[in-house]
Scaffold this active site. Structure first.
Site, PDB file in Angstrom:
ATOM      1  N   SER A 149       0.862  -1.186   0.000  1.00  0.00           N
ATOM      2  CA  SER A 149       0.000   0.000   0.000  1.00  0.00           C
ATOM      3  C   SER A 149       0.896   1.233   0.000  1.00  0.00           C
ATOM      4  O   SER A 149       2.048   1.167   0.463  1.00  0.00           O
ATOM      5  CB  SER A 149      -0.875   0.011   1.262  1.00  0.00           C
ATOM      6  OG  SER A 149      -1.521   1.263   1.414  1.00  0.00           O
ATOM      7  N   TYR A 162      -1.608  -0.957  10.344  1.00  0.00           N
ATOM      8  CA  TYR A 162      -1.673  -1.228   8.901  1.00  0.00           C
ATOM      9  C   TYR A 162      -0.383  -0.758   8.219  1.00  0.00           C
ATOM     10  O   TYR A 162       0.223  -1.497   7.434  1.00  0.00           O
ATOM     11  CB  TYR A 162      -2.890  -0.504   8.320  1.00  0.00           C
ATOM     12  CG  TYR A 162      -3.195  -0.766   6.862  1.00  0.00           C
ATOM     13  CD1 TYR A 162      -3.991  -1.842   6.482  1.00  0.00           C
ATOM     14  CD2 TYR A 162      -2.726   0.089   5.865  1.00  0.00           C
ATOM     15  CE1 TYR A 162      -4.304  -2.064   5.134  1.00  0.00           C
ATOM     16  CE2 TYR A 162      -3.033  -0.127   4.524  1.00  0.00           C
ATOM     17  CZ  TYR A 162      -3.825  -1.207   4.166  1.00  0.00           C
ATOM     18  OH  TYR A 162      -4.136  -1.420   2.833  1.00  0.00           O
TER      19      TYR A 162
END
Ligand code: NAD
Length: 258
Positions: A149, A162
């Site tokens: 990401s 995350y």
């Protein structure tokens, strides 16, 4: 299977995709199937991934579904071996399954969010690589593609679990590229920016539009298939000299300062 090293096709190659029931994983499964690959579509959401595989089969494409929770170490081994047995090997592993994991660092329950994020977003990747490795070693065109990401490259407040897991994926990618390179196994990582998927569906349209206008160069969210096309490119036999790369597919998010 013999593979022309200059081939720009995944026809006949077997690809195992995690998190294939929705979003980018689904678009990736559809694209690889349309390009003639044998698609092993796996997901925690078993009915949804079965429905996907049934739909692809109905179009005359080659796809099979397996229920797989990537946080389940034993199931990873069982399913990976079942995929290899069904298709006669594994050529491409795509570690895509993911969850969001927002939690302020001082919130109650942070430990649980952290543990789940690391289990699903990072530990699962190394386990899938280790389970697939004997099969990849027998492939004429072995490829590992990890989905990280842009949160691995920059970060958003309250997203530390995350971001840490995704940054771990970039480190894992580089380390495995170096470790497995002599065997001709390429290991690369894609960092999607804001993409319209199940993960971002709950964000109100107006907030999505504002974010995309302010932060990306292209001024819009990406579509899942726009990431799938990069995944396909990295999986091609002809992509044989790309390894250890961390590639943003983010509409210019990381390139933009103001
Ligand atoms: P999505 O929610 O549409 O799809 C994620 C899929 O993963 C779902 O089908 C879900 O059932 C599956 N999944 C969740 N937990 C699982 C588990 N334990 N085992 C197996 N499958 C599981 O989301 P998406 O956006 O397509 O996410 C794909 C990947 O892209 C994820 O790794 C995500 O972190 C990453 N990503 C998404 C964005 C974005 O903006 N959507 C941006 C950057 C990175």
């Amino acid at each position: 299977m013999t593979v022309d090293p200059a081939s720009r096709s995944v026809r006949g190659l077997t690809v195992l995709i995690t998190g294939a029931a929705s979003g980018m994983g689904r678009a990736t499964a559809e694209l690889f199937a349309a390009e003639g690959a044998n698609v092993a579509a796996t997901d925690l959401a078993e009915p949804a991934v079965r429905e996907l595989a049934d739909g692809l089969q109905a179009k005359g494409l080659t796809a099979e579904a397996w229920g797989l929770d990537v946080a389940d170490a034993a199931a990873i081994v069982t399913v990976t071996d079942a995929v290899a047995a069904r298709f006669g090997g594994i050529d491409v592993l795509i570690n895509n399954a993911g969850i969001s994991a927002f939690a302020p660092i001082d919130s109650q329950g942070y430990e649980a969010v952290w543990d789940r994020a690391l289990a699903v977003l990072l530990t699962a990747h190394q386990r899938l690589v280790r389970a697939a490795l004997p099969h990849l070693r027998r492939s004429a065109s072995p490829r590992i593609i990890n989905i990280a990401s842009t949160e691995a490259l920059g970060a958003t407040a309250r997203d530390s679990a995350y971001a840490a897991a995704k940054a771990g994926v970039t480190g894992l990618t580089r380390a495995l590229a170096v470790e497995l390179g002599r065997e001709g196994i390429t290991v690369n990582c894609i960092c999607p920016g804001p993409i319209l998927t199940g993960m971002t569906a709950a964000i109100p349209d107006a907030d999505r539009a504002t974010f995309a206008r302010r932060r990306t160069a292209l001024g819009r969210y990406g579509r899942p298939e726009e990431v799938a096309h990069m995944t396909l490119s990295l999986a091609l036999p002809a992509a044989s000299y790309i390894t250890g790369a961390v590639i943003p597919v983010d509409g210019g998010l990381m390139a933009r300062n103001a």
